[in-house]
Design an enzyme around this catalytic site. Structure first.
Site, PDB file in Angstrom:
ATOM      1  N   ASP A 227      18.128  28.230 -68.403  1.00  0.00           N
ATOM      2  CA  ASP A 227      17.602  29.328 -69.214  1.00  0.00           C
ATOM      3  C   ASP A 227      17.154  30.466 -68.297  1.00  0.00           C
ATOM      4  OD1 ASP A 227      17.961  27.718 -71.405  1.00  0.00           O
ATOM      5  OD2 ASP A 227      15.876  27.024 -71.444  1.00  0.00           O
TER       6      ASP A 227
HETATM    7  N1  URA Z   1      16.304  22.362 -70.422  1.00  0.00           N
HETATM    8  C1  URA Z   1      15.786  23.526 -70.860  1.00  0.00           C
HETATM    9  O1  URA Z   1      15.069  23.550 -71.838  1.00  0.00           O
HETATM   10  N2  URA Z   1      16.074  24.638 -70.174  1.00  0.00           N
HETATM   11  C2  URA Z   1      16.834  24.656 -69.062  1.00  0.00           C
HETATM   12  O2  URA Z   1      17.040  25.731 -68.460  1.00  0.00           O
HETATM   13  C3  URA Z   1      17.362  23.444 -68.618  1.00  0.00           C
HETATM   14  C4  URA Z   1      17.090  22.305 -69.320  1.00  0.00           C
END
Ligand code: URA
Length: 249
Positions: free
Chosen positions: A108
């Site tokens: 993310d």
């Molecule tokens: N899980 C999440 O919620 N975000 C990420 O970036 C990776 C795994």
């Protein structure tokens, strides 16, 4: 490397655009095996030495970088980026030769940590294949500390609003952390959208900071600052490749 056109060879190695390179070749700035070659379509064979303006340009088909992704940067290649004004993780790799690099999987925008950047599609496919179950290790800080009972539920698999609950996973508390836990080490073998964040929401908490520490055998180099990167070491690459070829139970 199979034989390839001289202009493509130099373009792949980041020496300029195809048209700039054609001009340089026609001007006589390029040699192959010690001889000046003025034909951009000249076929370069494996092992041929190529120079541009007196500098040897070695060819490598694949590049592999370990990036410590900073927050605020999108996990995409430039061509995948919907808004071209945004910064993507591939932009952070300044010395790259190849223009076809992409991140293996996505973190993310606000997640930091380990991201493999390469142009090796077969390795990426192997590492991301749900059949291979490559384990990803995350460090998470939570808004609301969670109990041992919540950890047990998470370990077994929780409903995060998808068709199926999450697969069983491993969860540990970092050293010194006591119940209720505000910091966790979570190992998952899936890669669902916002998975860790949604898992913690399913037990009444939320993630305030998320960092990926490892992906399969590849462990984030602690020496890399956020935004820093380095080439993968040969042994790291070989370990990743051999793990990727095994179907895990
Ligand atoms: N899980 C999440 O919620 N975000 C990420 O970036 C990776 C795994």
């Amino acid at each position: 490397m199979t034989a390839l056109r001289l202009d493509k060879y130099l373009c792949d190695m980041g020496q300029g655009s195809r048209s700039e390179i054609k001009k340089l070749i026609r001007k006589g700035q390029v040699t192959v095996k010690g001889e000046t070659v003025r034909d951009p379509g000249f076929q370069v064979e494996e092992g041929d030495q190529v120079t541009l303006s007196g500098q040897v340009i070695a060819y490598h088909a694949y590049e592999y970088y370990m990036l410590n992704k900073p927050a605020g940067v999108i996990s995409a290649s430039r061509t995948d980026l919907r808004d071209q004004r945004q910064q993507c993780v591939v932009d952070l790799i300044r010395e790259k030769s190849r223009k076809d690099l992409f991140p293996v999987g996505r973190l993310d925008k606000d997640t930091v940590g380990l991201l493999l950047i390469t142009n090796d599609g077969a390795l990426a496919h192997d590492l991301l294949s749900p059949r291979k179950h490559v384990e990803k290790l995350y460090y998470a800080e939570l808004s609301q500390p969670v109990t041992q009972e919540a950890l047990d539920r998470l370990r077994q698999g929780v409903d995060i609003g998808d068709e199926k609950p999450t697969l069983p996973c491993r969860i540990d508390a970092p050293e010194g952390e006591e119940e209720p836990y505000g910091r966790l080490l979570i190992r998952i073998r899936e890669g669902r959208y916002h998975q860790i964040k949604r898992m913690l929401e399913a037990v009444g908490s939320s993630v305030t900071y998320l960092k990926r520490l490892a992906m399969g055998s590849l462990v984030l180099d602690e020496e890399l600052p956020e935004g820093g990167y380095r080439c993968l070491r040969e042994e790291e690459l070989q370990a990743l490749k051999s793990a990727g070829t095994l179907d895990k139970p």
